[in-house]
Design a protein around this motif. Structure first.
Motif, PDB file in Angstrom:
ATOM      1  N   GLU A  88      51.866 131.792 112.219  1.00 41.93           N
ATOM      2  CA  GLU A  88      52.831 130.796 112.686  1.00 41.93           C
ATOM      3  C   GLU A  88      52.337 130.087 113.947  1.00 41.93           C
ATOM      4  OE1 GLU A  88      56.041 129.939 111.640  1.00 41.93           O
ATOM      5  OE2 GLU A  88      55.548 130.948 109.773  1.00 41.93           O
ATOM      6  N   VAL A 128      49.960 128.607 116.921  1.00 39.76           N
ATOM      7  CA  VAL A 128      48.692 127.873 116.866  1.00 39.76           C
ATOM      8  C   VAL A 128      47.516 128.720 117.349  1.00 39.76           C
ATOM      9  CG1 VAL A 128      49.694 125.595 116.998  1.00 39.76           C
ATOM     10  CG2 VAL A 128      49.142 126.803 119.102  1.00 39.76           C
ATOM     11  N   PHE A 153      43.257 131.491 107.083  1.00 38.78           N
ATOM     12  CA  PHE A 153      42.794 130.106 107.199  1.00 38.78           C
ATOM     13  C   PHE A 153      41.327 130.120 107.633  1.00 38.78           C
ATOM     14  CE2 PHE A 153      47.384 128.930 108.571  1.00 38.78           C
ATOM     15  CZ  PHE A 153      47.826 129.251 107.311  1.00 38.78           C
ATOM     16  N   SER A 185      38.817 134.566  99.533  1.00 40.36           N
ATOM     17  CA  SER A 185      39.830 133.507  99.467  1.00 40.36           C
ATOM     18  C   SER A 185      40.315 133.027 100.834  1.00 40.36           C
ATOM     19  CB  SER A 185      41.027 133.981  98.628  1.00 40.36           C
ATOM     20  OG  SER A 185      41.754 132.871  98.190  1.00 40.36           O
ATOM     21  N   ASN A 186      39.445 133.054 101.831  1.00 43.24           N
ATOM     22  CA  ASN A 186      39.784 132.413 103.094  1.00 43.24           C
ATOM     23  C   ASN A 186      39.510 130.916 102.961  1.00 43.24           C
ATOM     24  OD1 ASN A 186      40.182 134.959 104.635  1.00 43.24           O
ATOM     25  ND2 ASN A 186      38.032 135.231 104.083  1.00 43.24           N
ATOM     26  N   VAL A 187      40.313 130.097 103.610  1.00 38.28           N
ATOM     27  CA  VAL A 187      40.069 128.656 103.532  1.00 38.28           C
ATOM     28  C   VAL A 187      38.672 128.363 104.069  1.00 38.28           C
ATOM     29  CG1 VAL A 187      40.857 126.374 104.216  1.00 38.28           C
ATOM     30  CG2 VAL A 187      42.527 128.168 103.780  1.00 38.28           C
ATOM     31  N   ALA A 207      53.795 135.659  93.936  1.00 43.10           N
ATOM     32  CA  ALA A 207      54.164 134.905  92.756  1.00 43.10           C
ATOM     33  C   ALA A 207      54.675 135.904  91.709  1.00 43.10           C
ATOM     34  CB  ALA A 207      52.966 134.140  92.227  1.00 43.10           C
ATOM     35  N   ASP A 259      58.430 133.203  88.666  1.00 44.15           N
ATOM     36  CA  ASP A 259      57.686 132.020  89.081  1.00 44.15           C
ATOM     37  C   ASP A 259      56.901 131.461  87.902  1.00 44.15           C
ATOM     38  OD1 ASP A 259      57.932 130.959  91.659  1.00 44.15           O
ATOM     39  OD2 ASP A 259      57.079 132.771  92.530  1.00 44.15           O
ATOM     40  N   TYR A 311      45.973 134.459  93.238  1.00 48.61           N
ATOM     41  CA  TYR A 311      47.352 134.024  93.395  1.00 48.61           C
ATOM     42  C   TYR A 311      47.318 132.642  94.000  1.00 48.61           C
ATOM     43  CZ  TYR A 311      48.745 138.822  92.656  1.00 48.61           C
ATOM     44  OH  TYR A 311      48.955 140.032  92.122  1.00 48.61           O
ATOM     45  N   GLN A 349      49.165 130.355  95.935  1.00 44.66           N
ATOM     46  CA  GLN A 349      50.320 130.189  96.814  1.00 44.66           C
ATOM     47  C   GLN A 349      49.848 130.081  98.255  1.00 44.66           C
ATOM     48  OE1 GLN A 349      52.411 134.001  96.315  1.00 44.66           O
ATOM     49  NE2 GLN A 349      51.724 134.450  98.377  1.00 44.66           N
ATOM     50  N   TYR A 399      48.587 128.473 101.934  1.00 43.55           N
ATOM     51  CA  TYR A 399      47.356 127.758 102.241  1.00 43.55           C
ATOM     52  C   TYR A 399      46.210 128.756 102.246  1.00 43.55           C
ATOM     53  CZ  TYR A 399      44.274 124.396 104.532  1.00 43.55           C
ATOM     54  OH  TYR A 399      43.256 123.545 104.839  1.00 43.55           O
ATOM     55  N   SER A 400      45.389 128.697 101.207  1.00 44.34           N
ATOM     56  CA  SER A 400      44.260 129.624 101.111  1.00 44.34           C
ATOM     57  C   SER A 400      43.078 128.854 100.555  1.00 44.34           C
ATOM     58  CB  SER A 400      44.613 130.794 100.194  1.00 44.34           C
ATOM     59  OG  SER A 400      44.769 130.325  98.877  1.00 44.34           O
ATOM     60  N   ALA A 401      41.999 129.561 100.263  1.00 42.40           N
ATOM     61  CA  ALA A 401      40.812 128.901  99.721  1.00 42.40           C
ATOM     62  C   ALA A 401      41.152 128.163  98.435  1.00 42.40           C
ATOM     63  CB  ALA A 401      39.727 129.936  99.467  1.00 42.40           C
ATOM     64  N   VAL A 402      41.997 128.780  97.614  1.00 37.97           N
ATOM     65  CA  VAL A 402      42.338 128.198  96.312  1.00 37.97           C
ATOM     66  C   VAL A 402      43.053 126.870  96.493  1.00 37.97           C
ATOM     67  CG1 VAL A 402      43.645 128.548  94.215  1.00 37.97           C
ATOM     68  CG2 VAL A 402      42.552 130.491  95.323  1.00 37.97           C
ATOM     69  N   GLN A 404      52.553 130.169  92.106  1.00 37.80           N
ATOM     70  CA  GLN A 404      53.876 130.163  92.712  1.00 37.80           C
ATOM     71  C   GLN A 404      54.553 128.832  92.412  1.00 37.80           C
ATOM     72  OE1 GLN A 404      54.254 129.813  96.888  1.00 37.80           O
ATOM     73  NE2 GLN A 404      55.830 131.380  97.056  1.00 37.80           N
ATOM     74  N   LEU A 454      47.567 116.137 105.189  1.00 41.64           N
ATOM     75  CA  LEU A 454      48.112 116.906 106.304  1.00 41.64           C
ATOM     76  C   LEU A 454      49.539 117.351 106.015  1.00 41.64           C
ATOM     77  CD1 LEU A 454      46.591 114.880 109.233  1.00 41.64           C
ATOM     78  CD2 LEU A 454      46.059 117.221 108.598  1.00 41.64           C
ATOM     79  N   GLY A 494      52.197 125.847 104.778  1.00 41.36           N
ATOM     80  CA  GLY A 494      52.259 126.874 105.822  1.00 41.36           C
ATOM     81  C   GLY A 494      51.007 126.936 106.669  1.00 41.36           C
ATOM     82  N   GLY A 495      50.127 125.931 106.524  1.00 37.41           N
ATOM     83  CA  GLY A 495      48.868 125.966 107.268  1.00 37.41           C
ATOM     84  C   GLY A 495      48.902 125.162 108.557  1.00 37.41           C
ATOM     85  N   SER A 540      49.572 125.744 111.579  1.00 41.60           N
ATOM     86  CA  SER A 540      49.062 126.301 112.841  1.00 41.60           C
ATOM     87  C   SER A 540      47.565 126.066 113.012  1.00 41.60           C
ATOM     88  CB  SER A 540      49.367 127.793 112.920  1.00 41.60           C
ATOM     89  OG  SER A 540      48.706 128.483 111.905  1.00 41.60           O
ATOM     90  N   ILE A 541      46.846 125.807 111.922  1.00 41.05           N
ATOM     91  CA  ILE A 541      45.402 125.606 112.034  1.00 41.05           C
ATOM     92  C   ILE A 541      45.094 124.264 112.701  1.00 41.05           C
ATOM     93  CG2 ILE A 541      44.931 124.443 109.829  1.00 41.05           C
ATOM     94  CD1 ILE A 541      42.899 127.338 111.328  1.00 41.05           C
TER      95      ILE A 541
END
Lengths: 189, 446, 273
Positions: free
Chosen positions: B251, B253, B299, B319-321, B416, B420, C43, C45, C47-50, C131, C215, C222-223, C225-226
């Motif tokens: 949540e 920053v 993230f 699966s990290n951004v 999920a 869903d 999954y 849902q 904000y992730s790599a997917v 999701q 954006l 939910g991303g 904060s990045i």
């Protein structure tokens, strides 16, 4: 695309005007939700230990301890520094770093345990030292030669001397109990 | 059907009446208005006594200055409306067990305040406007299975509350199996050695576990969710942080699973960091060993700033951004699993023979101006980063990435549900039908 | 009003007889299928790599598709001489422009809906954990992208004399807005004084539909904060339920402004004959 240009120009124009307005450096209020110390990355509490500096280009850095700011200035140099601010220990007003009076004692608890606090004038610093019975008063000039020791193990010696008997504890209570609560102790937690 | 329901309600009503009328069922508790002062009870006790409090509501604050045990035989609540701590302990070897403490004083006051050694605090339920438990120069304390919570005020502003357990200049303490929620720092420790923090559950606080100048300690099997930061480990030596899980700290920053600042010679092992803004953030950390950690759906997986000579081995990045965001760091990185990387294993030893390069372009950009964080994962930015991957120096690449993930399979649990899935399929059918009928009506039919 | 609907209906009919629409429909369907297969283990849902890579891929494809179909439709009116014919009728330019926009929107939305419909149905068959909220958000995201880029496409189509010119401009607009955006901004903003960079960046972001929508979705996933301390207030606004309406209002303003530009260009062309 052509249509955007006047808007962009206008916005830039407004910016120019507003940017020219502020020649003087001013301290920015602490926002506890998003401000972290530029050195130690801890969230900054809006308390008397918070400090900040503004670069010549307007970039602002905030710190949770005078020691952290000192460390930053030491690492980055002071060439680009516009103004640095510390806070008065009694009323939290921002004061210019060089105009403040400082008190150091290893028993004063600050955010990162550097044990240095700042006062707007020498009188209030002297009063603090008189009230607490400890502390060395320093001017900004004298602070430059301070060694910035973090007081990680300040009570270690005392602990060993005291031993673990209840008598020893009693003695400690007297000093650290409610009434004798060191003022600096109440600060950062 | 309606008749049956009415009858059931009636039976229920009757049962209620019986319960209320039945005399002496143990349901009867003293009314909250009768507050029994606790200090006289303590004053009457002798050194070494055990006081068994009968159920009721007692009034604080109290000071304990002799070695006694206070336990409860039922529901015992201690209410304190003063600005002092509800219980202050100044004698060694005191035991408190099974009390509810309601601390209505705020600021620096606490539910329990310790200035003594060998104290045991067990199964306390502390609800506080100020701090939970304060330890000052107190050694060998056992704090076990307590629940500490802040008042619901200032939701989302934990920085304006007190700490759950606040330890200062105290050594050899054990903090085990506590549940702490809605505080500032759930467990705050400053200046101590040989602390054990194990099996605590922490949520909705600022920092779950905050170590400052803590050496030779163990932080393990703790769970944190929805805090600003899970473990804030600062200026620490020879400490083990293992088997913790920190999830959903995204949540704020500056939220992260774990932050290591100026940490040396420590072991960070087998932790699960899931769904955080940053999984592990390191700055000025060196000579640490990070292994078997699972970094999942953050993230940013790991962020290393000015950190050197750490060993990163056998961690899983899934699966990290973005897997990494490093700056001015040179560490030994080898044998980790990166799901975003497609390796080639010619020698068939389970490790890729081509290395995985990490990119520091974005991190360098935003360190010049935080405003550029708007470009995080902007399509152009990923493009640009690729171009800059070329000039990578040693230390920002995994020399032998693991080909298959062999740890943390059980770590990921998505939310999920089957429901869903049904909804997505239904929506899909509807969309398809809508699209096809639009084509037929709008385009094909005359 | 009825003129506008006539134009829209004609546009829809032409759109669905246009092989371009179908080739994009197939392309988008295959593309969404690929996304699904790649992610069948994960999954989908938050904000992730997917979701991050899905966002990027959709940002590559949809604006380009919209720019092509939208701008070609307008230039073909000029090339085929339809506009010359239509402008002799008592048909208002506004009806023409709005009708065109609505018609094209229906065609493009159909393509998007088809793609997502297929994705939804197949995710059930493949057992992907999608999701519902995320699925819905991506649908909205794609529709918004189409809506905003369609208004850009109309401007491009109005300014171009023929299909080739429209193609060139479309590709450059796409490249500028999607691929080159951060590079160009990073290099030009570095010449500005420090304090100007953030406000300039914000204004420019509001002008780029690709970044604007991206954006919004990142924050809604939910991303937020990045994006860091500089934007946390914005993130707070957008995350609230009123944030959706606020964003819708921004998009409406965006659309209306660009349609006004299109109207102005056509009206000018008409008066000059």
């Amino acid at each position: 695309m052509k249509k955007w240009m006047p808007a962009v120009m206008l916005a830039l124009g407004v910016l120019v005007v507003s940017a020219c307005g502020e020649k003087k450096y001013e301290a920015i209020p602490i926002n506890e939700t998003v401000d972290i110390c530029a050195v130690c990355k801890m969230q900054i509490k809006d308390d008397v230990y918070a400090t900040q500096l503004t670069m010549i280009d307007g970039k602002n850095y905030k710190f949770d301890d005078i020691g952290c700011m000192e460390k930053w200035e030491h690492e980055h140099g002071k060439e680009q520094l516009g103004m640095d601010f510390v806070r008065d220990y009694n009323d939290k007003t921002w004061i210019e770093h060089d105009k403040a009076t400082y008190v150091y004692d290893p028993s004063i608890r600050t955010s990162m345990a550097y044990g240095v606090i700042s006062f707007k004038d020498k009188k209030s610093a002297e009063k603090f030292v008189a009230d607490q019975g400890v502390g060395t008063i320093m001017s900004a000039k004298e602070l430059e030669s301070h060694d910035w020791q973090q007081n990680k193990e300040m009570m270690k010696m005392m602990m060993d001397e005291k031993g673990h008997g209840s008598e020893g504890m009693k003695g400690m209570d007297g000093k650290d109990g409610k009434d004798g609560h060191h003022k600096g102790d109440a600060g950062h937690k | 059907m309606l008749l049956i329901r009415v009858r059931l309600v009636f039976v229920f009503f009757l049962l209620n009446l019986i319960c209320i009328w039945k005399p002496g069922t143990g349901l009867a508790e003293p009314t909250p208005t009768t507050l029994i002062p606790l200090q006289p009870v303590i004053d009457r006790a002798q050194e070494g006594d055990t006081i068994l409090l009968s159920p009721g509501t007692y009034l604080g604050p109290v000071t304990i200055d002799k070695k006694i045990s206070i336990q409860s035989s039922g529901s015992v609540t201690l209410v304190n409306n003063t600005q002092e701590s509800a219980i202050s302990i100044h004698a060694n070897g005191v035991l408190l067990q099974g009390l509810n403490i309601e601390q209505n004083g705020d600021g620096e006051s606490a539910g329990v305040e310790l200035h003594a050694n060998d104290v045991q605090l067990k199964e306390l339920v502390i609800h506080t406007k100020g701090y939970g438990i304060l330890l000052r120069d107190s050694n060998r304390t056992l704090i076990q299975n307590n629940r500490i919570s802040g008042f619901e005020q200032n939701i989302g502003k934990p920085e304006q509350k007190g700490n759950g357990i606040d330890l200062y200049n105290s050594h050899d303490n054990q903090i085990l199996g506590n549940k702490i929620t809605s505080m500032r720092d759930a467990i705050y420790m400053e200046k101590g050695r040989n602390e054990t923090i194990k099996g605590n559950q922490i949520s909705y606080s600022r920092y779950a576990i905050h170590c400052m100048y803590i050496d030779d300690s163990l932080v393990s099997h703790n769970e944190g969710e929805h805090n600003f930061t899970g473990a804030m480990v600062m200026v620490v030596r020879n400490t083990t942080v293992s088997d913790n899980s920190f999830r959903k700290q995204n949540e704020n920053v500056y939220a992260q699973g774990m932050l290591l600042y100026d940490v040396q010679k420590s072991v960070i092992k087998s932790n699960v960091l899931e769904g955080n803004r940053v999984g592990i953030y390191m700055e000025n950390a060196s000579d640490n060993q990070l292994s078997d950690n699972v970094l999942l759906q953050n993230f940013v997986g790991i962020q290393m700033i000015q950190s050197e000579q750490n060993l990163l081995q056998h961690n899983a990045f899934v699966s990290n951004v973005v897997d990494t965001a490093n700056k001015d760091s040179s560490n030994q990185i080898t044998g980790n699993y990166w799901d975003s990387f497609q390796g080639i294993d010619i020698t068939n030893d389970g490790f890729s023979d081509i290395s995985y390069s990490m990119n520091s372009f974005y991190q360098n950009v935003i360190s010049s101006n935080a405003a550029y964080q708007l470009f995080f994962q902007s399509p152009g930015m990923t493009f640009l980063s690729e171009i800059f991957t070329g000039d990578q120096k040693q230390g920002t690449r995994d020399n032998a990435p693991m080909m298959k993930m062999d740890i943390g399979r059980e770590a990921g649990h998505g939310h999920a549900t089957a429901n869903d899935n049904r909804k997505v399929v239904t929506m899909g059918v509807m969309l398809l039908l809508a699209a096809i009928s639009t084509i037929i009506i709008g385009g094909i039919r005359k | 009003m009825s003129d506008m609907m006539q134009v829209a209906k004609r546009e829809i009919k032409m759109g669905f007889r246009n092989p371009w629409a179908y080739s994009f429909l197939i392309l988008f369907s295959i593309f969404s299928l690929c996304l699904l297969i790649i992610n069948s283990q994960n999954y989908v849902q938050g904000y992730s790599a997917v979701t991050g890579s899905m966002l990027s891929l959709i940002l590559y494809l949809l604006p380009l598709m919209t720019l092509f179909i939208g701008s070609f439709s307008l230039t073909s009116e000029k090339e085929d001489g339809n506009w010359q014919l239509l402008s002799t009728y008592p048909l208002g330019t506004l009806s023409f422009v709005a009708g065109k926009y609505i018609g094209l929107m229906v065609v493009l939305m159909t393509v998007v809906m088809f793609g997502y419909g297929l994705m939804g149905v197949l995710s059930g068959i493949l057992g992907t954990h999608f999701q519902f909220q995320t699925f819905g958000l991506f649908l909205v995201f794609s529709c918004l992208l189409v809506m905003l880029f369609l208004s850009v496409a109309m401007i491009v189509g109005s300014l171009s004399k023929n299909r080739w010119q429209a193609l060139t401009i479309s590709v450059s607009v796409w490249f500028f807005a999607v691929i080159g955006w951060s590079t160009i901004l990073l290099s030009t903003l570095s010449f500005l004084p420090y304090l100007w960079i953030k406000p300039t960046l914000v204004i420019l972001t509001l002008l780029n539909p690709a970044e604007l929508v991206r954006l919004f979705v990142v924050i809604r996933l939910g991303g937020g904060s990045i994006l860091g301390p500089e934007y946390y207030e914005w993130v707070g606004w957008i995350q609230r339920s009123s944030g959706g309406w606020m964003f819708a209002a921004v998009c409406m303003i965006w659309m209306l402004c660009s349609l006004a530009i299109v109207y102005w260009i056509w009206e000018r062309g008409r008066s000059r004959g």
